[in-house]
Design an enzyme around this catalytic site. Structure first.
Site, PDB file in Angstrom:
ATOM      1  N   GLN A  64       0.815  -1.218   0.000  1.00  0.00           N
ATOM      2  CA  GLN A  64       0.000   0.000   0.000  1.00  0.00           C
ATOM      3  C   GLN A  64       0.846   1.265   0.000  1.00  0.00           C
ATOM      4  OE1 GLN A  64      -3.003   0.005  -0.699  1.00  0.00           O
ATOM      5  NE2 GLN A  64      -3.685  -2.082  -0.306  1.00  0.00           N
ATOM      6  N   SER A  65       2.100   1.147  -0.368  1.00  0.00           N
ATOM      7  CA  SER A  65       3.037   2.273  -0.362  1.00  0.00           C
ATOM      8  C   SER A  65       2.523   3.501  -1.132  1.00  0.00           C
ATOM      9  CB  SER A  65       4.354   1.790  -0.991  1.00  0.00           C
ATOM     10  OG  SER A  65       5.164   2.876  -1.370  1.00  0.00           O
ATOM     11  N   ASN A  66       2.499   4.656  -0.458  1.00  0.00           N
ATOM     12  CA  ASN A  66       2.164   5.921  -1.145  1.00  0.00           C
ATOM     13  C   ASN A  66       3.257   6.279  -2.146  1.00  0.00           C
ATOM     14  OD1 ASN A  66      -0.144   6.525   0.521  1.00  0.00           O
ATOM     15  ND2 ASN A  66       1.302   7.071   2.141  1.00  0.00           N
ATOM     16  N   ALA A  95       5.153   4.330  -3.868  1.00  0.00           N
ATOM     17  CA  ALA A  95       5.078   3.536  -5.096  1.00  0.00           C
ATOM     18  C   ALA A  95       4.010   4.069  -6.046  1.00  0.00           C
ATOM     19  CB  ALA A  95       4.815   2.067  -4.761  1.00  0.00           C
TER      20      ALA A  95
END
Ligand code: PLP
Length: 309
Positions: free
Chosen positions: A42-44, A46
């Site tokens: 869920q990386s912002n 990325a």
């Protein structure tokens, strides 16, 4: 509030200003593929990398560890819509220095880049946003904010934001160079190593060299307060309270992983008198709202039974 959550790329966030420089570096190298990574699905970071790459005509590739990797929610969903080449690698092993099983994230990014290179592409690989160019993006932000504050006739004593990296470093460096006297307080949303302040001071020096200014940061220029709670990615009771308070008073959202913890740090300083009545503060909203639906069940469980004001 300084609305970096309205940065204009994907669902917004602090990585946009950083990516202006990373994408610039990629284009200068003649890249056609942009390889990035994230510690969680869920990386912002990325999803902002993917969106910025698309905007510049580069193919986005992200290497992610599969925690909360439900692809129907949050940033993972956004990456699917963007059409990112998503590579999920082995999850991190507890007690293993948070490294993924086998190779580290950076090595896996290099491996995917090699794969593209073998096909005749020119990949640019961004190992981490803890990078001098990321900090330079937030020197820009400090210049913009200083101008906006002057126009508004507002003279704050402090800036609060969720950061333990390039965002705080850039804002602190910019404010010091501009002589604003504003203290930039970084609220931690996850644990960091004991050497983090010295790494940040060093990052500040590299950013200052990149833009050719003499200003250097001291550890006292990057004060921090720890609101990590149970750790990175675990929502905290203080964060939920801040989330509810902001929504009920301003109609705005902070996310459970980053910005709610930053706002909780600011609220704590008000309640404990560390922030006085006469003081003016700016909260830099670093974004992260794209992740909210991935935490939907927990948010509902924590907020549905409250008595809204
Ligand atoms: C990445 C991120 C931060 C923190 O950035 P630093 O690299 O620690 O400066 C804060 N908020 C959000 C929403 C983020 O995605």
């Amino acid at each position: 509030m300084k609305r970096e959550d309205l940065s204009g790329l994907a669902l917004g966030g602090n990585k946009t200003r950083e990516l202006e420089y990373f994408i610039g570096a990629a284009l200068a190298e003649g890249a056609d593929v942009f390889v990035a990574g994230g510690g969680v699905a869920q990386s912002n970071h990325a999803v902002q990398c993917s969106a910025a790459a698309r905007r510049a005509g580069l193919k986005p590739v992200v290497v992610l560890r599969p925690s909360r990797s439900d692809s129907t929610r949050g940033n993972h969903l956004l990456n699917i819509v963007i059409g990112t080449d998503i590579r999920l690698i082995e999850p991190a092993v507890p007690g293993d220095g948070n490294q993924p099983r086998g190779e580290g994230l950076a090595k896996q990014m290099d491996r995917v880049a090699d794969e593209y290179r073998a096909r005749g592409n020119h990949p640019y690989t961004l190992h981490s946003s803890f990078h001098r160019l990321g900090a330079v993006g937030f020197v820009d932000c400090s210049v913009e904010l200083t101008r906006q504050l002057r126009e508004a006739g507002v003279e704050p004593q402090r800036i609060y934001l969720t950061s333990s990296g390039a965002t705080q470093v850039g804002l602190a460096l910019g404010n010091k160079a501009l002589g604003t006297g504003i203290r930039v307080i970084g609220v931690r949303c996850g644990s960091v190593g004991a050497d983090q302040p010295s790494r940040m001071v060093e990052l500040g020096s590299r950013a200052a060299e990149a833009i050719n200014i003499d200003t250097r940061l001291a550890p006292d220029d990057i004060p921090s307060v720890d609101f990590s709670g149970e750790g990175y990615g675990s929502p905290s009771p203080e964060g939920y309270e801040a989330m509810a308070l902001l929504a009920e008073t301003e109609g705005l959202f902070v996310d459970p992983v980053y910005s709610s913890k930053g706002l909780a740090g600011l609220i704590h300083h008000v309640r404990t008198g560390q922030l006085g009545r006469g003081e003016t503060v700016v909260f830099v909203h670093t974004g992260g709202v794209g992740v909210m639906s991935a935490y939907g069940d927990e948010i509902v469980a924590n907020l549905v039974h409250r008595q809204p004001r």
